[in-house]
Design an enzyme around this catalytic site. Structure first.
Site, short mmCIF file in Angstrom:
data_model
loop_
_atom_site.label_atom_id
_atom_site.label_comp_id
_atom_site.label_asym_id
_atom_site.label_seq_id
_atom_site.Cartn_x
_atom_site.Cartn_y
_atom_site.Cartn_z
N GLN A 193 20.02 8.83 105.60
CA GLN A 193 18.89 7.89 105.43
C GLN A 193 17.63 8.57 105.95
O GLN A 193 17.65 9.16 107.02
CB GLN A 193 19.23 6.64 106.26
N THR A 194 16.54 8.48 105.20
CA THR A 194 15.30 9.05 105.74
C THR A 194 14.07 8.35 105.17
O THR A 194 14.10 7.81 104.07
CB THR A 194 15.22 10.57 105.48
N ARG A 195 12.98 8.39 105.98
CA ARG A 195 11.68 7.87 105.52
C ARG A 195 10.61 8.91 105.76
O ARG A 195 9.43 8.62 105.71
CB ARG A 195 11.34 6.55 106.23
N HIS A 199 12.34 18.82 106.50
CA HIS A 199 12.02 20.22 106.77
C HIS A 199 13.34 20.97 106.98
O HIS A 199 14.41 20.42 106.79
CB HIS A 199 11.09 20.30 107.98
N HIS A 202 16.18 19.42 109.08
CA HIS A 202 16.92 18.33 108.42
C HIS A 202 17.93 18.88 107.43
O HIS A 202 19.04 18.38 107.31
CB HIS A 202 15.97 17.40 107.67
N GLY A 287 21.02 8.92 113.82
CA GLY A 287 20.36 9.81 114.75
C GLY A 287 19.91 9.12 116.02
O GLY A 287 20.19 7.94 116.25
N ARG A 288 19.19 9.89 116.81
CA ARG A 288 18.57 9.37 118.02
C ARG A 288 17.48 8.39 117.59
O ARG A 288 16.73 8.67 116.66
CB ARG A 288 17.93 10.58 118.73
N HIS A 290 17.50 5.66 115.81
CA HIS A 290 17.58 5.39 114.37
C HIS A 290 16.71 4.16 114.01
O HIS A 290 16.81 3.12 114.65
CB HIS A 290 19.03 5.12 113.98
N ALA A 291 15.86 4.32 112.99
CA ALA A 291 14.97 3.23 112.54
C ALA A 291 14.17 2.61 113.70
O ALA A 291 13.94 1.40 113.76
CB ALA A 291 15.75 2.14 111.79
N ARG A 433 -28.33 -1.83 92.17
CA ARG A 433 -28.82 -3.15 91.77
C ARG A 433 -29.03 -3.24 90.26
O ARG A 433 -28.92 -4.31 89.69
CB ARG A 433 -30.09 -3.50 92.54
N ILE A 473 -30.24 -0.96 101.80
CA ILE A 473 -30.79 -1.40 103.09
C ILE A 473 -29.63 -1.77 104.02
O ILE A 473 -29.60 -1.37 105.16
CB ILE A 473 -31.72 -2.62 102.89
S1 PPS Z 1 -29.50 -4.91 100.34
O1 PPS Z 1 -30.11 -5.83 101.35
O2 PPS Z 1 -28.87 -3.76 100.97
O3 PPS Z 1 -28.62 -5.62 99.43
O4 PPS Z 1 -30.74 -4.35 99.50
P1 PPS Z 1 -30.72 -3.15 98.43
O5 PPS Z 1 -29.63 -3.34 97.45
O6 PPS Z 1 -30.74 -1.85 99.14
O7 PPS Z 1 -32.06 -3.35 97.65
C1 PPS Z 1 -33.25 -3.07 98.26
C2 PPS Z 1 -34.31 -2.74 97.22
O8 PPS Z 1 -34.67 -3.90 96.51
C3 PPS Z 1 -36.10 -4.08 96.52
N1 PPS Z 1 -36.31 -5.46 97.01
C4 PPS Z 1 -36.08 -5.95 98.25
N2 PPS Z 1 -35.70 -5.36 99.41
C5 PPS Z 1 -35.54 -6.14 100.50
N3 PPS Z 1 -35.77 -7.46 100.52
C6 PPS Z 1 -36.17 -8.10 99.38
N4 PPS Z 1 -36.40 -9.42 99.40
C7 PPS Z 1 -36.34 -7.33 98.20
N5 PPS Z 1 -36.71 -7.62 96.93
C8 PPS Z 1 -36.70 -6.48 96.23
C9 PPS Z 1 -36.69 -2.99 97.35
O9 PPS Z 1 -37.34 -2.15 96.43
C10 PPS Z 1 -35.50 -2.23 97.95
O10 PPS Z 1 -35.53 -0.86 97.65
P2 PPS Z 1 -35.65 0.31 98.76
O11 PPS Z 1 -35.19 1.53 98.07
O12 PPS Z 1 -34.78 -0.04 99.93
O13 PPS Z 1 -37.08 0.35 99.11
#
Ligand code: PPS
Length: 568
Positions: A193-195, A199, A202, A287-288, A290-291, A433, A473
């Protein structure tokens, strides 16, 4: 001298014609979608691997197994095989009712007549069966956190085997193995039996065990469910296939067992013996530890190292399978040969590589000597566990809008592409997005959904050995943590906080969004009218004020080098 009785073992399947009819009828029954563990159990119930069980245990048998390791009629059976379900499902069932048991794609594998329904005392089950109610034990953890609250019991009528798409030719039911042994004239068969990957040590010990028992050898690895964290069965089976070639032809066979292990040590050893007897074997290597499940929450072993062997010896006659104690084999340098640990010639040097050391060498791409393993096995393991600089990883930039995340991310992508080796994908906030989250806005709920989607894509890229660069962000710490957890299952997660201050982002205001936000024309704008939780412990914090993009991207690259993720 014990010889195998190779007559067929009873199965729970009905004939093909009846199965077709039953399947149609069962479509109208209340049905339970089996968990992966229940599918493993059901397969062995139906094919005779769990003979003499005729279904999932009823309450009397369960009580008796938990307390005495025996079914209510006195037959030795050490592990409760129970159908755990939700309270809601249990309530919807009348005793005496038939239910359909379906696999995860909805295929009806069997029906069960529900004779028993009860709420088990899980703490007692944990203490009696696994030795302690301690969730450091994987089966106890499963019992409390995965298994349903209520158990149903009753006889099972088998309709069809669970479908396996992998290694079909290597899977055998007990009766298929018995027929195979009959055909080859094998009457003494020792099962291993082995899991774990095998090598050289074995191979030496199994070969020696078979020779000492004057028996043929069955390598019988578990491919159902093993200890969490084990090497996946796909990799292991490719390793086993390589080792199989090292035995003298026609002495050894390998078959895969779809068992869901419980890691119950001594009780599990008996269970393994019963299962192997059902598969036609006459001898079983124990073995030693076991499981053994590893350490408990106090840092001690759950079971004594020889508890399994002692319990097995007490019951081997009743089971009808003889124990072959596992002889630890060690490599003796001066003799360039393996010896049983207790027969090493005096003054000789014993070489060994522990499991932890093996993993370290794989991780760091260091040498694994031929005396330790077979080159084909090492190659498989290296493919599965490439050194860090060949594994996938995710760089996750976070920071305010306009902080410079995208610009640095782009520069980093180009630098990594210049280095080559792994595919690089940039999941920039704006791009995501547009293509992945176009229906989402900027409420907390939508931002979280957006980040989790990015995390999912990045985890897939990381899993498959690529580099994902994310640059949203991602204002919420908890969501960033969730994404980290998702990715760290597969590779490194490098959080980079682009720490440009709000004042600087607003001063730059590249997209003119801060102005609109201040005027109230954009609602919920991060930093102005919506929160940004500053990362407390990012792998790296970069400051873009007074530092050019190239330098920032280079800082990230240096961090990646320091973490071993890119080769110097
Ligand atoms: S998050 O919070 O991580 O889901 O945001 P993210 O997908 O990175 O999107 C951020 C970009 O959307 C534009 N944008 C906004 N940002 C922040 N708050 C609000 N309300 C908002 N509306 C539009 C903005 O251009 C961000 O782009 P970056 O590249 O960060 O500047």
């Amino acid at each position: 001298m014990q010889l195998a009785n190779l007559a067929p073992v009873p199965e729970l399947y009905v004939s093909w014609d009846s199965a077709q009819k039953l399947k149609m009828e069962a479509a109208g029954l209340a049905s339970w979608d089996l968990t992966p563990r229940q599918i493993c159990d059901l397969e062995l119930l139906m094919n005779g691997g769990f003979f003499p069980l005729k279904g999932f245990l009823g309450e009397d048998d369960y009580e008796s197994v938990v307390e005495t390791m025996r079914l209510a009629d006195g037959t030795l059976w050490p592990i409760p095989i129970t159908l755990d379900v939700s309270e809601e499902f249990a309530k919807s069932i009348e005793l005496g009712q038939d239910i359909a048991l379906r696999d995860q794609e909805g295929v009806i594998l069997a029906t069960m007549t529900v004779t028993d329904r009860w709420t088990p005392d899980k703490r007692r089950e944990a203490e009696k069966v696994f030795g302690a109610d301690d969730i450091a034990h994987p089966a106890v953890n499963y019992l409390h956190h995965t298994a349903g609250k209520v158990y149903l019991g009753g006889p099972v009528t088998g309709i069809q085997q669970p479908v396996h798409y992998d290694f079909r030719a290597r899977r055998d039911t007990p009766n298929e193995l018995r027929a195979f042994f009959r055909k080859l004239g094998w009457r003494r068969i020792v099962a291993f039996q082995t899991r774990n990957p095998l090598h050289r040590a074995h191979q030496e010990l199994t070969f020696r065990a078979a020779r000492e028992a004057e028996a043929n050898l069955l390598i019988h690895p578990v491919v159902g469910m093993t200890k969490p964290g084990d090497v996946d069965h796909f990799t292991r089976v490719r390793c086993y296939e390589a080792v199989l070639d090292k035995y003298p032809a026609a002495t050894t066979h390998m078959s895969l067992l779809n068992l869901a292990m419980r890691m119950a040590g001594p009780r599990e050893a008996l269970w393994h013996g019963i299962i192997r007897r059902n598969h036609g074997c006459t001898h079983f290597i124990v073995g030693r530890d076991h499981a053994g499940p590893g350490k408990n929450s106090q840092g001690d072993d759950f079971y004594g190292p020889y508890d399994a062997q002692e319990l097995f010896l007490e019951h081997q006659e009743e089971i009808g399978i003889e124990m072959v104690p596992f002889k630890q084999m060690v490599y003796v340098q001066e003799k360039a040969q393996y010896f049983p640990a207790d027969e090493v010639p005096e003054g000789c040097t014993v070489l060994n590589i522990s499991g932890t050391e093996l993993r370290r060498r794989l991780r760091e791409g260091l040498e694994i000597p031929d005396w330790f393993s077979f080159p084909e096995v090492v190659e498989e393991l290296r493919r599965r566990f490439p050194p860090r600089h060949k594994q996938g990883f995710t760089v996750f930039f976070t920071g305010l809008s306009g902080s410079g995340k995208s610009t640095i991310a782009n520069a980093l992508m180009v630098k990594l592409m210049e280095m080559g080796g792994r595919p690089v994908t940039l999941l920039d906030g704006d791009v995501v997005r547009k293509h992945l989250s176009s229906e989402l806005g900027f409420s907390k709920e939508h931002r979280d959904l957006n980040i989790r989607r990015i995390g999912f894509v990045a985890s897939e890229i990381t899993k498959n050995g690529g580099i994902a660069i994310c640059a949203p962000i991602a204002p919420y710490a908890a969501t960033r943590r969730a994404v980290r957890e998702m990715i760290e299952q597969y590779g490194a997660f490098v959080e980079v906080h682009v720490a440009t201050s709000l004042e600087e982002c607003e001063r730059r205001d590249r997209k003119g969004l801060y102005k609109l936000a201040r005027e109230g024309k954009i609602k919920e704008f991060t930093g102005i009218s919506d929160p940004y939780e500053v990362p407390e412990n990012p792998e790296l914090r970069v400051d873009t004020e007074g530092v050019d993009v190239d330098t920032c991207a280079h800082q990230v690259l240096l961090k990646l080098e320091q973490m071993g993720l890119v080769a110097v």
